[in-house]
Design an enzyme around this catalytic site. Structure first.
Site, PDB file in Angstrom:
ATOM      1  N   ASP A   1      38.020  37.585  42.109  1.00 15.55           N
ATOM      2  CA  ASP A   1      39.401  37.788  42.559  1.00 15.55           C
ATOM      3  C   ASP A   1      39.415  37.910  44.084  1.00 15.55           C
ATOM      4  O   ASP A   1      38.752  38.776  44.648  1.00 15.55           O
ATOM      5  CB  ASP A   1      39.921  39.091  41.909  1.00 15.55           C
TER       6      ASP A   1
ATOM      7  N   ASP B   1      43.907  32.645  42.646  1.00 15.15           N
ATOM      8  CA  ASP B   1      42.802  33.354  43.308  1.00 15.15           C
ATOM      9  C   ASP B   1      41.931  34.132  42.336  1.00 15.15           C
ATOM     10  O   ASP B   1      41.129  34.952  42.752  1.00 15.15           O
ATOM     11  CB  ASP B   1      43.354  34.321  44.364  1.00 15.15           C
ATOM     12  N   GLU B   2      42.091  33.887  41.043  1.00 15.74           N
ATOM     13  CA  GLU B   2      41.456  34.774  40.082  1.00 15.74           C
ATOM     14  C   GLU B   2      40.945  33.975  38.877  1.00 15.74           C
ATOM     15  O   GLU B   2      41.670  33.133  38.360  1.00 15.74           O
ATOM     16  CB  GLU B   2      42.540  35.760  39.624  1.00 15.74           C
TER      17      GLU B   2
HETATM   18  N1  DCP Z   1      51.235  37.622  43.568  1.00 18.50           N
HETATM   19  C1  DCP Z   1      52.619  37.559  43.511  1.00 18.50           C
HETATM   20  N2  DCP Z   1      53.328  38.538  42.860  1.00 18.50           N
HETATM   21  C2  DCP Z   1      52.689  39.586  42.274  1.00 18.50           C
HETATM   22  C3  DCP Z   1      51.267  39.651  42.294  1.00 18.50           C
HETATM   23  C4  DCP Z   1      50.582  38.635  42.960  1.00 18.50           C
HETATM   24  O1  DCP Z   1      53.198  36.611  44.030  1.00 18.50           O
HETATM   25  N3  DCP Z   1      53.394  40.543  41.654  1.00 18.50           N
HETATM   26  C5  DCP Z   1      50.496  36.567  44.299  1.00 18.50           C
HETATM   27  C6  DCP Z   1      50.189  36.986  45.695  1.00 18.50           C
HETATM   28  C7  DCP Z   1      48.742  37.327  45.716  1.00 18.50           C
HETATM   29  C8  DCP Z   1      48.178  36.454  44.611  1.00 18.50           C
HETATM   30  O2  DCP Z   1      49.268  36.270  43.671  1.00 18.50           O
HETATM   31  O3  DCP Z   1      48.125  37.116  46.965  1.00 18.50           O
HETATM   32  C9  DCP Z   1      47.012  37.102  43.907  1.00 18.50           C
HETATM   33  O4  DCP Z   1      47.403  38.268  43.219  1.00 18.50           O
HETATM   34  P1  DCP Z   1      46.468  39.536  43.125  1.00 18.50           P
HETATM   35  O5  DCP Z   1      47.082  40.466  42.156  1.00 18.50           O
HETATM   36  O6  DCP Z   1      45.036  39.126  42.966  1.00 18.50           O
HETATM   37  O7  DCP Z   1      46.683  40.207  44.557  1.00 18.50           O
HETATM   38  P2  DCP Z   1      45.947  39.979  45.909  1.00 18.50           P
HETATM   39  O8  DCP Z   1      44.921  38.912  45.864  1.00 18.50           O
HETATM   40  O9  DCP Z   1      47.005  39.800  46.954  1.00 18.50           O
HETATM   41  O10 DCP Z   1      45.304  41.394  46.172  1.00 18.50           O
HETATM   42  P3  DCP Z   1      43.983  42.024  45.577  1.00 18.50           P
HETATM   43  O11 DCP Z   1      43.097  42.235  46.758  1.00 18.50           O
HETATM   44  O12 DCP Z   1      44.439  43.322  44.971  1.00 18.50           O
HETATM   45  O13 DCP Z   1      43.428  41.056  44.571  1.00 18.50           O
HETATM   46 MG    MG Z   2      43.455  38.843  44.416  1.00 15.08          MG
END
Ligand code: DCP
Ligand code: MG
Length: 369
Positions: free
Chosen positions: A13, A108-109
């Protein structure tokens, strides 16, 4: 006891994905609170926030207006999905060098099953995880956190455990202690509302959750109770499914307090529509059937759907369909505890043009009509 066969699973992730990409591509944003999402002057939601912004309490799915109050110096940016998709393809190619058994969960996951490479040897699995992290930095300048364990649930918990830039291994021997000390809110399937109900019963840790029998958990949470019973014991036999066909994209939210006001419900519907749309934009798909899900305060569930001839491609369009669906359901003063929005009959939208999207009228102009 953990059920056999044991697997070697990675959950990878990227850290603060959209925000990290923006900081990578614009060095003046580095070290600063960056929020990627909707319009801070309107009623959009946060897609993601940089770690600098998270320090102020900003998080995904939060209304941008609240994020601005929490972090007045934040720099707000709109998502650039086309860039995120390219990065996602690069990362997928890195994964494919190790295994074809990849189940993407988002851009991203992903879960990777590397059992055929390492058997049950999680130390060897961790070395592969290290190699993958290294290749991701080399090729994208971004950091991933990777969890290594013997099933999907634990691998996912492991990847979240030491974010950012983490690498966490949970062995079968370490799993019971890890799960017992875990705050129940972190367990898959426990949302804020379930966590609040468990807290009312005096349960805040995995250890306390383990005291509840299967029957009691089923009585409290239905089918989800069964899942919780096994998960808190470290048992999860779901396979990594590379070809899983996506049938729908949805998002729902249970409120912390029941809501009766139509206007307030419409604002929440708008936020849900925007999140569903972000997901559709990531995947380059659109859908022809939109479903509104509503749960009354007494837990009675109702859904209403509408199908359209041409695919619904953005959040304002979703809201135009959702508003009359909500009005059909609303009964004077009957409190609502959950709303959900799902798009199905998905079609790939090659014609989906990013520019057009960014120029569509704000969802919130339509919401306040
Ligand atoms: N995303 C979104 N709305 C959400 C959750 C996520 O649009 N409610 C999008 C933005 C993030 C991407 O999906 O950048 C990946 O989600 P993640 O939950 O993996 O969040 P991040 O990568 O931003 O943060 P982390 O470091 O917690 O993984
Ligand atoms: Mg993420």
């Amino acid at each position: 006891m953990t059920t056999r066969p044991l697997r070697a699973i990675l959950h990878s992730d990227l850290d603060a994905f959209y925000a990290s990409v923006e900081q990578r591509d614009n060095p003046s944003l580095r070290g600063k609170p960056v929020i990627v999402g909707g319009d801070p002057q309107g009623r959009g939601v946060v897609a993601t926030a940089s770690y600098e912004a998270r320090a102020f309490g900003v998080h995904s799915a939060q209304p941008c207006r609240l994020a601005l109050q929490l972090c007045p110096d934040a720099i707000f940016l709109r998502p650039r999905f086309e860039v995120y998709r390219v990065i996602s393809r690069i990362i997928q190619a890195i994964y494919r060098q190790h295994t074809p058994l990849i189940e993407p969960l988002a851009l991203d996951e992903a879960y990777l099953d590397i059992t055929s490479l390492v058997g049950e040897d999680l130390a060897a699995a961790a070395q592969i995880a290290r190699n993958i992290k290294h290749a991701i930095v080399e090729q994208t300048e971004l950091h991933a956190s990777i969890g290594v364990s013997f099933n999907k649930m634990l691998a996912k918990l492991a990847s979240a455990h030491q974010k950012p830039d983490g690498l966490t291994v949970i062995t079968p021997e370490a799993a019971p202690a890890f799960l017992e000390t875990l705050h129940i809110g972190k367990i898959f399937g426990v949302g804020d509302v379930t966590a609040a109900r468990l807290k009312d019963l005096g349960i805040t840790t995995g250890k306390a959750l383990k005291q509840l029998s299967l029957e009691r958990l089923q009585e409290l949470f239905g089918k989800r109770g069964t899942v919780l019973y096994y998960f808190v014991r470290g048992e999860d036999d779901r396979p990594v499914e590379p070809e899983r066909e996506r049938k729908s994209v949805g998002k729902e939210t249970t409120f912390e307090r029941d809501i009766t006001e139509r206007e307030e419900l419409l604002v929440i519907l708008g936020q849900l529509a925007e999140q569903v749309w972000n997901r559709l934009a990531e995947l380059e798909i659109a859908g022809k059937t939109i479903t509104l899900k509503l749960r009354w305060h007494d837990f009675q569930l109702v859904t209403r759907s509408i199908s359209t001839a041409s695919p619904i491609q953005d959040a304002p369009a979703m809201l135009r369909y959702l508003r009359p669906l909500l009005d059909q359901l609303l009964v004077e003063n009957r409190p609502v505890r959950l709303l959900g929005v799902t798009l199905s009959h998905l079609v790939s939208s090659q014609e989906l043009n990013q520019r057009e999207h960014l120029e569509t009228p704000s969802l919130w102009e339509l919401a306040s009509e």
